[in-house]
Design an enzyme around this catalytic site. Sequence first.
Site: not given
Length: 456
Positions: A250, A426-428, A430
């Site tokens: 994401p 990567d929002h998973r 960070v």
Amino acid sequence: MLKVFKLPDLGEGLTESEIVAWYVSPGDTVTLNQHIADVETAKAVVELPSPFSGVVSELHQPTGVVVHVGEPIVSFDVADAAGASPAPADGSAPAAATPEVREANLVGYGPAVERGGRPARRARPGSPAAPVVAAAPVAVTAPPVVVVVAPESTPVVSAGERPRSTPPVRALARDLGVNLETVTGTGPDGLITRDDLRAAQVQPAAAAGAVGTMPAAAAAATSARESRTPIKSLRKLTAAAMVQSAFTAPHVTEFLTIDVTPTMDLLESLKTNRAFADQRISILTVVAKAVCIAIARNPSVNTRWDDAAGEIVQFNYVNLGIAAATPRGLLVPNIKDAHGMGLSALAGALADLTTAARAGTTTPASLGGGTISITNIGVFGIDAGTPILNPGEASILAMGAIRRTPWEYRGEVALRQVLTLSLSFDHRLVDGEQGSKFLADVGTILANPAMVLTMV
């Protein structure tokens, strides 16, 4: 004794390669480790050495064909177990048999090495235009050697000598339909350049040294309303990697516009500093150093999501990827252990990386193991973008163009040098806070380099 050489595993999970050029023909006598072909993987152009000493019997694949690992590409007639050597095509006496041992050369296979030391590298024989058998192997007889007598002003080129050029230039020649044997190189030591090819395409008569017409392939290309290119090698890998990254991780992108006039002033002062007299310190060098410093304060941007193991991998080192546009397409080689380098070392590493990318000599090893990347879109005049993550990495920073822009400075409006940074992550791995702090740290260093003293 007939030995069949199959395409070896070149490492990095690569399963296929394209035959870019052959430097031998059936009937040629080759030595151990002699450079016999160039093969293009999805990551780099690799020189293929001969694993045997003997006589080339067959070339199983022509140039331009994609071959899978394990498929036969060339056969050799080598000395049998009793020590009898194959008879060379010219009828001369065979060389004495030499005991052989195995030594790793490319990943996945190792050519035999003569006892007493590694043999010296010899000049590349043959020509890229050498006859190649069709996919269905048939016996091919080596053509006779023809000596061409040229005028005194024209250098004589032997039948076994090939035009000097790099793999990307040879690939461009194929695309343009230009025969390298008709081109006179203007580069160092007669090296053929891209400009030479374009000149040969526009004025083929002058390039060939005789009156003629435009090559058929080039003429067809100029008159066609559309063209089709097979999807293979680097473009195929890049497409797969970008699709995987875009639809797996994401993505979130944040932007920061800053006044980098102090950094540009610093770069000007370094030009007159004796310690950096021989170094080309650029804005990219400073950004690379700023990224390494900011990572130490925000380590989450230097991680990887290991879905198979169900773990988050934290890298305690920085292998800094630098996106490079090359004639083959996009490459992201990385600088190993960039976190431990100063400006001078980073400048040298960036210069080596750029030189290798332009020459088409980037190795598969330098393309693997990256932890975070930088892409400099400013060199194309672009201000900002939303870069896609390099697969396996948590972050990528894009540098925009530096422009003289009206900016608030000390309570007034002044023309300042302004840069926009774009950070995708990567929002998973960070969170928004972590990504924002990292981007702010990089921006702080570029806006006021003296602030580094408060960060380290």
